[in-house]
Design an enzyme around this catalytic site. Structure first.
Site, PDB file in Angstrom:
ATOM      1  N   VAL A 110       5.734  -3.402  -4.536  1.00 20.93           N
ATOM      2  CA  VAL A 110       6.363  -3.415  -3.245  1.00 20.93           C
ATOM      3  C   VAL A 110       7.621  -2.663  -3.456  1.00 20.93           C
ATOM      4  CG1 VAL A 110       5.331  -5.585  -2.502  1.00 20.93           C
ATOM      5  CG2 VAL A 110       7.391  -5.562  -4.037  1.00 20.93           C
ATOM      6  N   ALA A 133       0.675  -1.363   0.026  1.00 20.26           N
ATOM      7  CA  ALA A 133      -0.101  -0.004  -0.048  1.00 20.26           C
ATOM      8  C   ALA A 133       0.735   1.228   0.000  1.00 20.26           C
ATOM      9  CB  ALA A 133      -0.861   0.054   1.314  1.00 20.26           C
ATOM     10  N   ASP A 185      16.623   7.225 -11.438  1.00 22.61           N
ATOM     11  CA  ASP A 185      16.302   6.112 -10.434  1.00 22.61           C
ATOM     12  C   ASP A 185      17.427   5.175 -10.313  1.00 22.61           C
ATOM     13  OD1 ASP A 185      13.691   7.052 -10.437  1.00 22.61           O
ATOM     14  OD2 ASP A 185      12.540   5.280 -11.115  1.00 22.61           O
ATOM     15  N   ALA A 219      10.367  11.438 -10.972  1.00 25.06           N
ATOM     16  CA  ALA A 219      10.921  11.958 -12.219  1.00 25.06           C
ATOM     17  C   ALA A 219      11.524  13.279 -12.075  1.00 25.06           C
ATOM     18  CB  ALA A 219       9.427  12.074 -13.152  1.00 25.06           C
ATOM     19  N   HIS A 239      -7.983  35.732  -2.703  1.00 24.00           N
ATOM     20  CA  HIS A 239      -9.241  35.258  -2.175  1.00 24.00           C
ATOM     21  C   HIS A 239     -10.148  35.149  -2.923  1.00 24.00           C
ATOM     22  CE1 HIS A 239     -12.312  34.644   0.872  1.00 24.00           C
ATOM     23  NE2 HIS A 239     -12.829  35.292   0.277  1.00 24.00           N
ATOM     24  N   ILE A 258       2.430   3.274  -5.648  1.00 24.32           N
ATOM     25  CA  ILE A 258       1.589   2.858  -6.607  1.00 24.32           C
ATOM     26  C   ILE A 258       0.383   2.022  -6.540  1.00 24.32           C
ATOM     27  CG2 ILE A 258       1.871   0.946  -8.623  1.00 24.32           C
ATOM     28  CD1 ILE A 258       4.605   1.800  -8.849  1.00 24.32           C
TER      29      ILE A 258
END
Ligand code: FAD
Ligand code: NAD
Length: 477
Positions: A280, A191, A322, A330, A454, A194
């Site tokens: 995972v 969990a 990565d 990214a 606002h 992804i």
């Protein structure tokens, strides 16, 4: 004679293609090697992010949220909807068109920047050489020489022995973006980011979704308060999140999958689902990236070893994205790509790893930057907190988006902002203000003195900054 370039980039994901474009902009003769092949059998630039990650997942998140909203619950706005139908093929069409338009856009940028695109596998050899093995059948591998080499081979999903993927009923995130029918019951192992994003997509489209998470604490990497609010909200949406689970086995038979797991109380349970997503985590992709004789060093987890400026142990060889340490995001990879290109061109470059925003694109969204309150507590830091609920912001009420809060953490002695955490509608956009503030070393008082339009959701950020000093206007301090 071997082809010669100033720079060869291996990998055209958001780390590699951005590095290649910046190198070319800086006047360097650049080639980029990439081996991505889509489900249509065609090559495409953009790597995981554009083809099977950030972009297609956000296209489905947006489409599924629209479908879900249209199904009712808009009576408060005076909008009564009729029968709403799902055209899943149409939804995939939207996703595929978005992906195609963006990957074609990168192709165009490669052309206009005169980047040599090489479709195939790249392998780092010794002495500034790269082997290029074209995807084209029958084409021979060749050696290319480059003064500088940037490794940007990205990451791949982690698989677990207990749940071997079969690409059909037990799938990774890419498979989960491509289901051609809505699973009646969907299992998700993990969990994390992804699991929550794709679990949300299929839940909104009608699946019963069960997430099996190993850790006892939900979203252990997010701020505890935010994670607590988010868990409550996601459970209300029907995501069945089971914490402290140990998956023992998953076996596919015909159109269903049986998952055996130990629950949080140590009891053995069985779960039957139509589809199972394994999400995972991801691991650095260094398979076949470097020849043994290149001497490229990786760490114990398989990441390419680099220094603070993304330099590997080999002269002229850099690594970004990565495939190196740091969050697998990214925008982190792209910034590293730009920084390396600028270093190569002789400029001074820097990535501030302390101020990298993270977003989980659930509804509501979760976004944060900087330190969490738990990290500050464990470090025994002297800090202050200001929070503000969405429900007290006029715009949030007008939008019917009252769930969530903004939380700002500051260093007590200096008032400098050291962490901002948001759970709420458009958190992904609001976090940008916090990033700018932190980059400029702003204090909560700085943010509190800035005029916010606002009514906007950004007023919740403004009020949270005021709340640090117990002077929020629209809530009790
Ligand atoms: P990649 O994008 O993985 O690209 C690497 C490229 O190199 C690929 O094209 C690969 O085929 C190619 N390659 C690898 N080895 C070789 C070789 N030897 N020769 C030639 N080519 C090679 N991040 C976010 O910031 N925001 C999000 O919303 C987000 N959503 C995501 C959703 C999903 C489902 C997934 C899976 C990931 C998501 N991510 C998101 C993470 C993001 O996709 C990655 O952090 C990002 O793609 C990493 O970029 P990269 O360039 O390092 O690698
Ligand atoms: P993740 O690290 O976000 O989540 C993995 C989850 O799986 C964790 O909660 C972990 O405790 C759990 N887990 C690990 N082993 C398990 C097991 N055997 N059984 C049950 N649970 C287990 O990883 P992910 O969701 O796979 O995503 C991978 C990466 O992709 C992330 O690190 C993220 O950086 C990137 N990503 C980013 C975005 C975004 O920026 N919005 C979206 C998707 C993916």
């Amino acid at each position: 004679m071997a082809k010669q370039f100033d720079v060869v980039v291996i990998g055209a994901g958001p780390a590699g293609y951005v590095a290649a474009i910046r190198c070319a902009q800086l006047g360097l003769k650049t080639a980029c090697i990439d081996d991505w092949v889509g489900l249509d059998g065609k090559t495409a630039l953009g790597g995981t992010c554009l083809n099977a990650g950030c972009i297609p997942s956000k296209a489905l998140l947006e489409a599924s949220e629209t479908y879900h909203r249209m199904q009712g619950g808009m009576e408060d706005f005076g909008v009564i909807t009729g029968e709403v139908k799902l055209d899943l093929a149409g939804m995939h069409g939207h996703k595929d068109r978005v992906v195609k338009s963006l990957t074609s856009g990168i192709e165009g940028l490669f052309k206009s920047n005169k980047i040599t695109r090489l479709e195939g596998r790249g392998k780092l050899l010794s002495n500034s050489k790269v082997e290029f093995a074209p995807l084209k059948k029958g084409a021979k591998a060749e050696e290319i020489e480059a003064e500088h080499i940037i490794l940007a081979s990205g990451s791949v999903p982690v698989d677990i022995d207990a749940a071997p993927m079969n690409g059909e009923t037990i799938v990774d995130s890419w498979g989960a973006l491509e289901f051609q029918e809505v699973p009646k019951k969907l299992g998700v192992i993990g969990a994390g980011v992804i699991g929550l994003e794709l679990g949300s997509v299929w839940r909104r489209l009608g699946s019963e979704v069960v997430l099996l998470e190993a850790q006892d604490r939900f979203l252990s990497f997010a701020d505890k308060d935010i994670a607590r609010h988010a868990l409550k909200s996601f459970e209300k949406q029907g995501l069945d999140i089971k914490l402290g689970c140990r998956v023992l086995s998953a076996s596919a038979s015909g159109k269903s999958v049986t998952v055996e797991y130990q629950d949080g109380d140590g009891k053995k349970q069985t779960l039957k689902v139509d589809r199972l997503i394994v999400s995972v985590g991801r691991r650095p992709n260094t398979d076949g990236l470097a020849a043994e004789e290149s001497g490229l060093q990786t760490d114990e987890k398989g990441y390419v070893d680099i220094d603070d400026n993304c330099r590997t142990n080999l002269p002229g060889v850099y690594a970004v994205g990565d495939v190196v340490r740091g969050p697998m995001l990214a925008h982190k990879g792209s910034e590293e790509g730009v920084a390396v290109a600028e270093t190569i061109a002789g400029h001074v470059a820097h990535v501030n790893y302390d101020v990298i925003p993270s977003v989980i694109y659930t509804h509501p969204e979760i976004a944060w930057v900087g330190k969490s309150e738990d990290a500050l507590k464990s470090a025994d830091a002297d800090y202050r907190v200001g929070t503000f609920p969405y429900a007290a912001a006029g715009r949030a009420r007008a939008m019917g988006q009252t769930e969530g809060l903004v939380k700002i953490l500051t260093d007590a002695p200096t008032d400098r902002i050291i962490g901002v955490h948001i759970f709420g509608h458009a958190a992904s956009e609001l976090i940008a203000e916090a990033v700018v503030a932190m980059e400029f070393g702003a204090s909560s008082e700085d943010l509190a003195r800035i005029v916010h339009a606002h009514p906007t959701l950004s007023e919740a950020v403004h009020e949270a900054a005021l709340a640090v000093d117990k002077r929020a206007i629209h809530k009790k301090n």
